[in-house]
Design an enzyme around this catalytic site. Structure first.
Site, PDB file in Angstrom:
ATOM      1  N   ASN A  14       0.632  -1.409  -3.351  1.00 11.70           N
ATOM      2  CA  ASN A  14       0.330  -2.796  -3.755  1.00 11.70           C
ATOM      3  C   ASN A  14      -1.160  -3.119  -3.655  1.00 11.70           C
ATOM      4  O   ASN A  14      -1.615  -4.121  -4.190  1.00 11.70           O
ATOM      5  CB  ASN A  14       1.161  -3.791  -2.926  1.00 11.70           C
ATOM      6  N   LYS A 214       0.672  10.114   1.822  1.00  8.05           N
ATOM      7  CA  LYS A 214      -0.584   9.540   2.300  1.00  8.05           C
ATOM      8  C   LYS A 214      -0.479   8.990   3.724  1.00  8.05           C
ATOM      9  O   LYS A 214      -1.479   8.926   4.443  1.00  8.05           O
ATOM     10  CB  LYS A 214      -1.103   8.452   1.351  1.00  8.05           C
ATOM     11  N   LYS A 276       5.927   5.981   7.272  1.00 12.43           N
ATOM     12  CA  LYS A 276       4.975   5.075   7.929  1.00 12.43           C
ATOM     13  C   LYS A 276       5.248   4.988   9.423  1.00 12.43           C
ATOM     14  O   LYS A 276       4.336   5.117  10.245  1.00 12.43           O
ATOM     15  CB  LYS A 276       5.055   3.664   7.317  1.00 12.43           C
TER      16      LYS A 276
END
Ligand code: ADP
Ligand code: MG
Length: 314
Positions: A14, A214, A276
């Site tokens: 985002n 990532k 995450k």
């Protein structure tokens, strides 16, 4: 003077948008959130995702090959390199401008094209599962598999797609260069898209048909730079348990032990929130005093001030 708090920020999808004009607009908002942290006295290092961008580049390069048979197929590693440069270009400009507007003229912004070594023996290579690129018919998929050695899979009734492995990052090849720039006080963008995946073959670093998450690459970057905090900025203000259910509970402040328990109980979706929480937990466990935070891009400043987000600590 007190030592500045060193923060590695991982920007989610985002923060960058899905198209060229969207990215151009998104980086302006992203730059504001990042420069807020610099104004709070933090030393910031930026990593980012590249899903839509690498998909776009990959599709464009595939179209080029279809149109002109003299143009050989573009390896995924090269597409990742292109995406790092393109995203770095937009971010560099937006950050530079935002700092000038706020009268911070003396921090250079640099994008480091970053290779991340993965192990050729990583078990992920045996079960490629990450879909990338455009949808194909069964015939196109068979042809692509024969011609380029792609592994193709049917994707939820929508057609066939290429799937690649998502191995764990083992080493950031350019880490010394990144560290020098960061220690020099520069604002560095590195490990874009999780890094260009490479494997070591003798003296040669060979591009791998893979994508590195990532969130995991950012964790390694934060550890290698001895950061105090890893901040993962995404599309939700906090991670939740029982996500999307009537008994959903947002998490504000949890220990690494609690995080591990929730992961084991399956509260976080693989491929989105799980990497995450996993990256955040591993970073917080890696050395006493290290903490992680998961929150919204727009809430980054409130997050470091302890006002929101999911904070994970020992
Ligand atoms: P990014 O591009 O930032 O990596 P992702 O889409 O991969 O974003 O991951 C963030 C998404 O994870 C959220 O938008 C949310 O829909 C989803 N998600 C899955 N499980 C959870 C959970 N337990 N708590 C919060 N969000 C979750
Ligand atoms: Mg993601």
């Amino acid at each position: 003077m007190e030592k500045k708090k060193r923060i590695v920020i991982a920007l989610g999808g985002n923060a960058l948008g899905n198209t060229l004009p969207e990215q151009m607009a998104a980086v302006k908002i992203t730059a504001k959130a990042i420069i807020d942290l610099i104004e709070e006295g933090c030393e910031v290092v930026i990593a980012h995702g590249n899903g839509p961008q690498v998909g776009m580049i990959n599709n464009a390069m595939a179209a080029l090959t279809r149109e002109n048979p003299n143009q050989p197929n573009t390896p995924l590693s090269v597409c990742v390199a292109m995406s790092q440069a393109y995203i770095g270009y937009d971010l560099q400009n937006a950050l530079r401008e935002e700092m000038l507007i706020r009268n911070i003229p003396d921090i250079p912004v640099t994008t480091m094209i970053t290779q991340v070594r993965v192990s050729a023996d990583d078990p992920a290579f045996e079960t490629p599962s990450k879909p990338i690129g455009h949808f194909m018919t069964e015939e196109e998929a068979t042809l692509a598999a024969e011609k380029y050695g792609y592994i193709v899979k049917e994707d939820s009734g929508r057609g066939y797609r290429r799937v690649v492995a998502s191995p764990k990052p083992a080493e950031i090849v350019e880490i010394r260069a990144i560290r020098s720039l960061v220690n020099d006080g520069q604002l560095v963008i590195a490990c874009g898209g999780g890094g260009i995946p490479v494997t070591l073959q003798g003296t040669h670093l060979k591009g791998a048909s893979a994508v590195i998450d990532k969130d995991f690459a950012s964790r390694l970057l934060a550890e290698e730079l001895d950061a105090d905090c890893l901040i993962i900025l995404t599309a939700v203000e906090k991670a939740a348990i029982n996500f999307g259910k009537p008994n959903q509970e947002w998490l504000s402040d949890i220990t690494t032990e609690q995080a591990r328990k929730y992961m084991a109980e399956g509260h976080f979706a693989p491929g989105s929130m799980l990497p995450k929480v996993q990256a955040a937990t591993e970073f917080a466990e890696s050395k006493p005093g290290r903490t992680s935070l998961i929150t919204l891009l727009e809430k980054a400043k409130d997050g470091i001030l302890g006002k929101t987000g999911t904070s994970i600590h020992q």
